[in-house]
Enzyme design. Structure first.
Site, PDB file in Angstrom:
ATOM      1  N   SER A 315     136.409  -5.693  56.916  1.00 16.79           N
ATOM      2  CA  SER A 315     135.374  -5.485  55.908  1.00 16.79           C
ATOM      3  C   SER A 315     134.015  -6.009  56.346  1.00 16.79           C
ATOM      4  O   SER A 315     133.406  -5.479  57.260  1.00 16.79           O
ATOM      5  CB  SER A 315     135.820  -6.112  54.582  1.00 16.79           C
ATOM      6  OG  SER A 315     135.036  -5.645  53.518  1.00 16.79           O
ATOM      7  N   ASP A 326     126.248  -1.132  67.488  1.00 16.43           N
ATOM      8  CA  ASP A 326     125.436   0.090  67.445  1.00 16.43           C
ATOM      9  C   ASP A 326     124.075  -0.108  68.081  1.00 16.43           C
ATOM     10  O   ASP A 326     123.558   0.776  68.777  1.00 16.43           O
ATOM     11  CB  ASP A 326     125.263   0.556  65.996  1.00 16.43           C
ATOM     12  CG  ASP A 326     126.419   1.414  65.517  1.00 16.43           C
ATOM     13  OD1 ASP A 326     127.392   1.573  66.282  1.00 16.43           O
ATOM     14  OD2 ASP A 326     126.351   1.923  64.381  1.00 16.43           O
ATOM     15  N   LYS A 340     139.001  -1.906  57.445  1.00 14.27           N
ATOM     16  CA  LYS A 340     138.787  -1.916  55.993  1.00 14.27           C
ATOM     17  C   LYS A 340     137.350  -1.507  55.721  1.00 14.27           C
ATOM     18  O   LYS A 340     136.438  -2.312  55.797  1.00 14.27           O
ATOM     19  CB  LYS A 340     139.092  -3.306  55.441  1.00 14.27           C
ATOM     20  CG  LYS A 340     138.718  -3.491  53.985  1.00 14.27           C
ATOM     21  CD  LYS A 340     139.521  -2.566  53.097  1.00 14.27           C
ATOM     22  CE  LYS A 340     139.073  -2.703  51.668  1.00 14.27           C
ATOM     23  NZ  LYS A 340     137.701  -2.248  51.434  1.00 14.27           N
TER      24      LYS A 340
END
Length: 467
Positions: A315, A326, A340
Site C-alpha cells: 500500500s 518512476d 495492495k
C-alpha cells in the site's frame, strides 16, 4: 492501508497487525440511494431471518448480531479489503492512524504454521519489559488458543483497558516447554521511524509504517543524520515489511527526496471524488498546519539512494517505492512487493460502526497500477546469502480470493506449484534466526550499501527470470 478524511485528503492507514488498505471517510446520510432497491432479494433475506428465528435448534435472541453477520458477509463477498467494521474494529482502526493504542506493544504477523508470530516487541513497551522476544510464537492468549484463528482475533484479546493484565503462552526456539508471560497493558506510543549511520558516509532509514507522527519523526531523523555527517554519500530507505499507513505520510516521504511539486500518486474509481492526483506539496502531505519537510538539507534531493522492499511492503510503502522508481530517483532492491493498490472508503453507519468499501485503484506517476502486481525491484536480492526461497511461499494480493484485478497489466499468483519444494524451503526458513533489519546480519542492507559504493551486488537467481 489508506483512508481519507473529508478535509485532509486521502490517507493510507497501515495497521501494525496486517496488510495496509486505502480508505476514505464518507457519510452515508449525505448520499441519496440512487439505485433501485432489489425488493425481491430483500424479501428473501427477511424470509431467511424469519426461518432462523422460528426453526433453529436453539432460540436466537441476539437479533443485532445476526443481522450484523449478514451485513458483514455481504460486504466481505466483494473483495478481501471491503468489510463491515463493528464498534471495536472501527475504534481500533482510528487508534492505528494516531500511532497510539492501549495494549502490549508488539509487532505481530500470522505464521505459516497458524500461530501468531512476534515480529518485534516495541522497545520499552510492556511486552519487551516482560521478556517477549522477536520470533516467539503465541499459542494462547489468556488460555484461549489462537492457532488457525484470524490475527485480528488475537489482537482484540491482547488489547484492553490500561492497567489490566493478559497472559501470553509462547513457543520459543531452544525451549522445549511453552513459556508464559503475564503482561500489564498500557498506552503504547509507536515510533515508526528509525535511522542510523551504518558506515561513515552511509545512512539507513527505516519506516515501519505510516502514521500521523511519521512525517515529523522522518524529518527529525533525517536532520539528525545530516548533523552527524553533513557529507552523506548514500542513503538506504528501508520499507521492508511496511504494511502501509497514512497516504499523507507516503506522499511526504516521497516528496522529501523528489523535486518540489512532483506528482507522487493518483487514484481513479467510479466516484467523482475518487479521481484525484497528489503532489509533493505541503497541502497534500500535511495533516496539520506547517510543513514538516521545510528546512531539510538540500542534499536529500540528490544523495544516491536505494529503497529496500519485500513481499511485506504494501500500500503506502508501495506508493513511495513506485514514485521514487518512476522518477529514477532511487534504485529499488529486494523482492516483489505485496501488490495492495486499492482505495477503501470508510462510511460511518450509525454511531458505532462503519463500512469499509473498495472505491478506487491507485497509480504511480507513470500510470502503473500496483494492484495485484506490486513493485518489481530494479535489482532482486534475497533476504539471505544462501537464497530466500520463502518468497515463493509468501502470500501476495494476487493470491487472495476475490482480489481486485489489475486494470493495466497482466497479473498472476506468485505461489510456487511444487509442494515438495515449498515444504523443504519452509522447514529451512523456520530454523533461521529471525532477521533484525538494520543489523550486521542484514544481507539485503549489505547489498544495498555495496550498490551505493559501486561494488558488485549478489543478485537473486530470480533476477534472470522476467518479472
Amino acid at each position: 492501508m489508506a483512508f481519507k478524511l473529508h478535509n485532509a485528503g486521502l490517507i493510507a492507514l497501515g495497521a501494525i497487525f496486517g496488510v495496509a488498505i486505502t480508505m476514505q471517510f464518507s457519510a452515508l446520510a449525505q448520499k441519496p440511494l440512487e439505485p433501485a432497491l432489489p425488493l425481491e432479494a430483500l424479501r428473501q433475506l427477511a424470509d431467511v431471518y424469519a426461518v432462523i428465528k422460528t426453526d433453529y435448534v436453539d432460540p436466537v435472541t441476539d437479533d443485532k448480531a445476526l443481522l450484523q453477520e449478514a451485513t458483514s458477509g455481504m460486504v466481505a463477498s466483494l473483495d478481501p479489503h471491503s468489510a463491515f467494521l463493528d464498534r471495536r474494529s472501527y475504534r481500533a482502526l482510528r487508534e492505528g492512524t494516531a500511532g497510539k493504542f492501549v495494549g502490549l506493544g508488539i509487532e505481530i504477523s500470522s505464521s505459516d504454521d497458524g500461530y501468531v508470530r512476534i515480529v518485534e516487541p516495541i522497545e520499552g513497551a510492556p511486552a519487551a519489559l516482560a521478556g517477549i522476544q522477536a520470533g516467539d510464537l503465541v499459542t494462547n492468549v489468556d488460555g484461549v488458543a489462537v492457532r488457525g484463528a484470524p490475527v485480528d482475533d488475537a489482537v482484540r484479546r491482547m488489547r484492553g483497558e490500561p492497567g489490566t493484565q493478559v497472559t501470553l503462552t509462547v513457543l520459543r526456539s531452544g525451549h522445549i516447554a511453552p513459556l508464559k508471560f503475564t503482561i500489564t497493558r498500557s498506552q503504547i506510543v509507536q515510533k515508526s521511524v528509525k535511522g542510523a549511520l551504518v558506515e561513515p558516509g552511509y545512512a539507513w532509514l527505516r519506516i515501519a509504517q505510516f502514521q500521523e507522527p511519521t512525517l515529523d519523526d522522518l524529518a527529525a531523523k533525517l536532520a539528525a543524520l545530516y548533523r552527524q555527517d553533513p557529507d552523506l554519500k548514500g542513503l538506504v530507505l528501508d520499507l521492508r515489511n511496511d504494511p502501509g499507513g497514512l497516504l499523507q505520510g507516503a506522499v511526504g516521504a516521497a516528496a522529501a527526496f523528489l523535486p518540489k511539486g512532483a506528482e507522487i500518486v493518483s487514484t481513479h474509481g467510479q466516484r467523482a471524488d475518487s479521481r484525484q492526483h497528489f503532489y509533493g506539496t505541503a497541502q497534500d502531505y500535511m495533516l496539520k498546519n506547517g510543513d514538516a519537510l521545510a528546512g531539510l538539507p538540500a542534499g536529500l534531493k540528490t544523495v544516491p539512494m536505494v529503497v529496500l522492499v519485500n513481499t511485506g511492503s504494501a500500500s503506502a510503502s508501495e506508493i513511495v517505492a513506485g514514485a521514487l522508481q518512476d522518477y529514477k530517483r532511487a534504485t529499488v532492491i529486494g523482492s516483489r512487493t505485496f501488490g495492495k493498490g486499492s482505495v477503501q472508503t470508510i462510511s460511518p453507519v450509525g454511531l458505532d460502526a462503519a463500512i469499509k468499501l473498495t472505491t478506487a485503484r491507485y497509480y504511480t506517476p507513470s500510470g502503473r497500477s500496483i494492484q495485484a502486481h506490486g513493485i518489481v525491484p530494479d535489482l532482486r536480492v534475497d533476504e539471505y546469502v544462501d537464497s530466500d526461497g520463502m518468497n515463493s511461499l509468501r502470500m501476495r494480493e494476487a493470491d487472495l480470493e476475490h482480489h481486485l484485478a489489475n486494470d493495466r497489466s497482466k497479473e498472476a499468483s506468485m505461489r510456487a506449484d511444487d509442494l515438495e519444494a515449498q515444504t523443504r524451503l519452509y522447514l529451512r526458513e523456520l530454523a533461521r534466526k529471525p532477521l533484525q533489519f538494520g543489523s550486521a546480519d542484514d544481507f539485503q542492507l549489505a547489498q544495498a550499501l555495496r550498490y551505493l559504493k559501486g561494488q558488485k551486488v549478489l543478485l537473486s537467481a530470480a533476477q534472470a527470470t522476467p518479472p
